[in-house]
Write an enzyme that holds these catalytic residues in place. Structure first.
Site, PDB file in Angstrom:
ATOM      1  N   LYS A 118       0.825  -1.210   0.000  1.00 48.99           N
ATOM      2  CA  LYS A 118       0.000   0.000   0.000  1.00 48.99           C
ATOM      3  C   LYS A 118       0.853   1.250   0.000  1.00 48.99           C
ATOM      4  O   LYS A 118       0.437   2.280  -0.531  1.00 48.99           O
ATOM      5  CB  LYS A 118      -0.977  -0.003   1.185  1.00 48.99           C
ATOM      6  CG  LYS A 118      -2.051  -1.070   1.019  1.00 48.99           C
ATOM      7  CD  LYS A 118      -3.369  -0.725   1.656  1.00 48.99           C
ATOM      8  CE  LYS A 118      -4.412  -1.746   1.216  1.00 48.99           C
ATOM      9  NZ  LYS A 118      -5.670  -1.667   1.943  1.00 48.99           N
ATOM     10  N   LYS A 200      -4.281 -11.758  -7.513  1.00 50.86           N
ATOM     11  CA  LYS A 200      -5.538 -12.074  -6.828  1.00 50.86           C
ATOM     12  C   LYS A 200      -6.653 -11.137  -7.263  1.00 50.86           C
ATOM     13  O   LYS A 200      -6.404  -9.983  -7.616  1.00 50.86           O
ATOM     14  CB  LYS A 200      -5.347 -12.065  -5.302  1.00 50.86           C
ATOM     15  CG  LYS A 200      -5.448 -10.727  -4.664  1.00 50.86           C
ATOM     16  CD  LYS A 200      -5.578 -10.800  -3.144  1.00 50.86           C
ATOM     17  CE  LYS A 200      -5.847  -9.374  -2.671  1.00 50.86           C
ATOM     18  NZ  LYS A 200      -6.401  -9.196  -1.389  1.00 50.86           N
ATOM     19  N   LYS A 203     -10.473  -5.338  -5.836  1.00 46.72           N
ATOM     20  CA  LYS A 203     -11.330  -4.252  -6.344  1.00 46.72           C
ATOM     21  C   LYS A 203     -10.530  -3.224  -7.134  1.00 46.72           C
ATOM     22  O   LYS A 203     -11.098  -2.450  -7.899  1.00 46.72           O
ATOM     23  CB  LYS A 203     -12.088  -3.597  -5.195  1.00 46.72           C
ATOM     24  CG  LYS A 203     -11.222  -3.020  -4.115  1.00 46.72           C
ATOM     25  CD  LYS A 203     -12.016  -2.877  -2.831  1.00 46.72           C
ATOM     26  CE  LYS A 203     -11.091  -2.857  -1.633  1.00 46.72           C
ATOM     27  NZ  LYS A 203     -11.508  -3.718  -0.556  1.00 46.72           N
TER      28      LYS A 203
HETATM   29  P1  ATP Z   1      -7.828  -4.844  -2.075  1.00 47.12           P
HETATM   30  O1  ATP Z   1      -8.615  -4.872  -3.340  1.00 47.12           O
HETATM   31  O2  ATP Z   1      -7.478  -3.480  -1.596  1.00 47.12           O
HETATM   32  O3  ATP Z   1      -6.698  -5.824  -2.066  1.00 47.12           O
HETATM   33  P2  ATP Z   1      -9.575  -6.697  -0.969  1.00 47.12           P
HETATM   34  O4  ATP Z   1     -10.556  -6.752  -2.050  1.00 47.12           O
HETATM   35  O5  ATP Z   1      -8.535  -7.755  -0.850  1.00 47.12           O
HETATM   36  O6  ATP Z   1      -8.840  -5.315  -0.950  1.00 47.12           O
HETATM   37  P3  ATP Z   1     -10.063  -6.696   1.833  1.00 47.12           P
HETATM   38  O7  ATP Z   1     -10.949  -5.745   2.546  1.00 47.12           O
HETATM   39  O8  ATP Z   1      -8.595  -6.518   1.995  1.00 47.12           O
HETATM   40  O9  ATP Z   1     -10.457  -6.662   0.325  1.00 47.12           O
HETATM   41  O10 ATP Z   1     -10.422  -8.204   2.224  1.00 47.12           O
HETATM   42  C1  ATP Z   1     -11.569  -8.612   2.904  1.00 47.12           C
HETATM   43  C2  ATP Z   1     -11.568 -10.110   3.120  1.00 47.12           C
HETATM   44  O11 ATP Z   1     -11.697 -10.788   1.869  1.00 47.12           O
HETATM   45  C3  ATP Z   1     -10.278 -10.623   3.756  1.00 47.12           C
HETATM   46  O12 ATP Z   1     -10.581 -11.691   4.633  1.00 47.12           O
HETATM   47  C4  ATP Z   1      -9.492 -11.111   2.564  1.00 47.12           C
HETATM   48  O13 ATP Z   1      -8.570 -12.095   2.952  1.00 47.12           O
HETATM   49  C5  ATP Z   1     -10.590 -11.670   1.676  1.00 47.12           C
HETATM   50  N1  ATP Z   1     -10.205 -11.623   0.259  1.00 47.12           N
HETATM   51  C6  ATP Z   1      -9.942 -10.511  -0.464  1.00 47.12           C
HETATM   52  N2  ATP Z   1      -9.625 -10.810  -1.754  1.00 47.12           N
HETATM   53  C7  ATP Z   1      -9.703 -12.154  -1.859  1.00 47.12           C
HETATM   54  C8  ATP Z   1      -9.502 -13.086  -2.942  1.00 47.12           C
HETATM   55  N3  ATP Z   1      -9.158 -12.688  -4.147  1.00 47.12           N
HETATM   56  N4  ATP Z   1      -9.679 -14.402  -2.687  1.00 47.12           N
HETATM   57  C9  ATP Z   1     -10.039 -14.827  -1.461  1.00 47.12           C
HETATM   58  N5  ATP Z   1     -10.240 -14.014  -0.391  1.00 47.12           N
HETATM   59  C10 ATP Z   1     -10.079 -12.698  -0.569  1.00 47.12           C
END
Ligand code: ATP
Ligand code: LTN
Length: 336
Positions: A118, A200, A203
């Site tokens: 970040k 991964k 968003k």
């Molecule tokens: P960013 O897009 O900023 O990386 P994010 O979409 O990963 O954010 P978070 O708020 O960080 O969202 O994650 C919320 C929950 O969803 C956490 O438990 C995270 O481990 C899970 N998570 C996020 N992305 C994935 C993914 N691609 N696959 C499985 N679990 C996920």
């Protein structure tokens, strides 16, 4: 009559309302929470205090926080069986967060992958909160004496630091905190981007990401365009290193339908990607349809939502207050 049932273990998790929820959040985290409802005593929150470590538009943050709560409920988290609350409504998070910063080492925080990522992404705003974020996350968890923290794979490092902080504190002051464990499932813990199966689903990459509130046509289009593989085999076979795109789609399909990889291979034998990709898309659309309808219905009922988050904050405060009082005493603060 006295209640003699053994106390249930405590499960707790949170998601930042920093964007709209997506399929990775649902399959990696929320679906797992819903399936475990009866087994545990559950606490789930909107991590709005974490969200401001990156600059937000206030009106959007407010809207997304309430929308996220409506989506938690629409995904199946019954507010009667799960304590659902907004992090900033329980002031003990900020208070314990400060104390735990004094028990977290500079070196430990410097090693956090999420901080490194970040601070690269937001190089104009590497603020102190972004750096000490894991101490606040440790407070979120330790306040409730949580046994398990159900998250996706990417949050494992923060959960491990939480354990280290709890053990460090307990070694000085006695048994104050339960030492929690991350709870990471096998299928769905890491959903990959539909456009690039080596990163991964996130968003920040809207093309490879399916949002929970996205229109069926857009979802179908994203699945039909999903990257499969560059070979000419055109065969649905689970081989993650050779065919990561196909393996990712199989993971999504398996997580949603409950079918094993072998059953999926048999179902699509001789049919190729042309049949497989829209079938996965349709399964996702059908899973999301009732969630979308429920979300719209709940969001329209502001009084109900308000009732849920107020009751949630009250229940959460009860536990949080108990732990914080103990901590204040242990570190030597004079009782007021
Ligand atoms: P960013 O897009 O900023 O990386 P994010 O979409 O990963 O954010 P978070 O708020 O960080 O969202 O994650 C919320 C929950 O969803 C956490 O438990 C995270 O481990 C899970 N998570 C996020 N992305 C994935 C993914 N691609 N696959 C499985 N679990 C996920
Ligand atoms: N760091 C998590 C969100 C989060 C969390 C928590 C998860 C904040 N506090 C406590 C589990 C328990 C994230 O970025 N996904």
């Amino acid at each position: 009559m006295e209640n003699t049932a053994p106390a249930k273990k405590i499960m707790l998790s949170g998601i930042q309302p920093s964007g709209d929820l997506h399929l990775g959040n649902y399959l990696g985290a929320i679906k797992n929470w819903v399936e475990r409802t009866e087994e545990f005593d559950n606490y789930y929150f909107m991590a709005d205090m974490h969200t401001i470590t990156v600059r937000q538009t206030p009106a959007d943050l407010r809207r997304r926080t309430l929308q996220q709560l409506a989506q938690y409920i629409a995904c199946g988290l019954d507010p009667q069986k799960n304590t659902l609350f907004i992090q900033s409504h329980v002031h003990e998070h900020a208070e314990l967060g400060w104390i735990l910063q004094c028990y977290t080492m500079y070196g430990e925080l410097s090693r956090m992958t999420q901080f490194k990522d970040k601070s690269q992404k937001h190089s104009e705003n590497i603020n102190a909160g972004l750096f000490t974020y894991p101490s606040l996350m440790a407070a979120d968890i330790l306040l409730y004496q949580a046994d398990y923290v159900p998250v996706g794979e990417d949050q494992k490092q923060h959960c491990e630091l939480t354990r280290d902080i709890a053990i460090r504190f307990n070694n000085i002051y006695g048994n104050v905190f339960k030492v929690p464990e991350p709870y990471i499932q096998k299928v769905g813990a890491r959903i990959m981007s539909l456009g690039n199966p080596s990163s991964k689903m996130s968003k920040s990459d809207p093309n490879g990401c399916v949002f929970l509130l996205e229109k069926p046509d857009d979802i179908m289009r994203k699945f039909k365009k999903a990257v499969t593989d560059s070979d000419t085999e055109n065969c649905v076979r689970f081989a993650p290193s050779e065919k990561p795109g196909v393996a990712n789609l199989m993971g999504i399909y398996s997580s949603i339908t409950g079918k094993s990889y072998e059953e999926i291979e048999n179902e699509f034998a001789g049919k190729g990607y042309g049949a497989f990709k829209p079938a996965v898309g349709e399964a996702v659309v059908e899973t999301l349809r009732p969630i979308q309808e429920e979300t719209a219905r709940i969001l329209a009922d502001k009084a109900y939502l308000e009732n849920v988050y107020k009751e949630g904050a009250e229940k959460a405060s009860y536990l949080a207050r108990k732990t914080l009082r103990k901590v204040y005493k242990k570190v030597g603060f004079v009782e007021r």
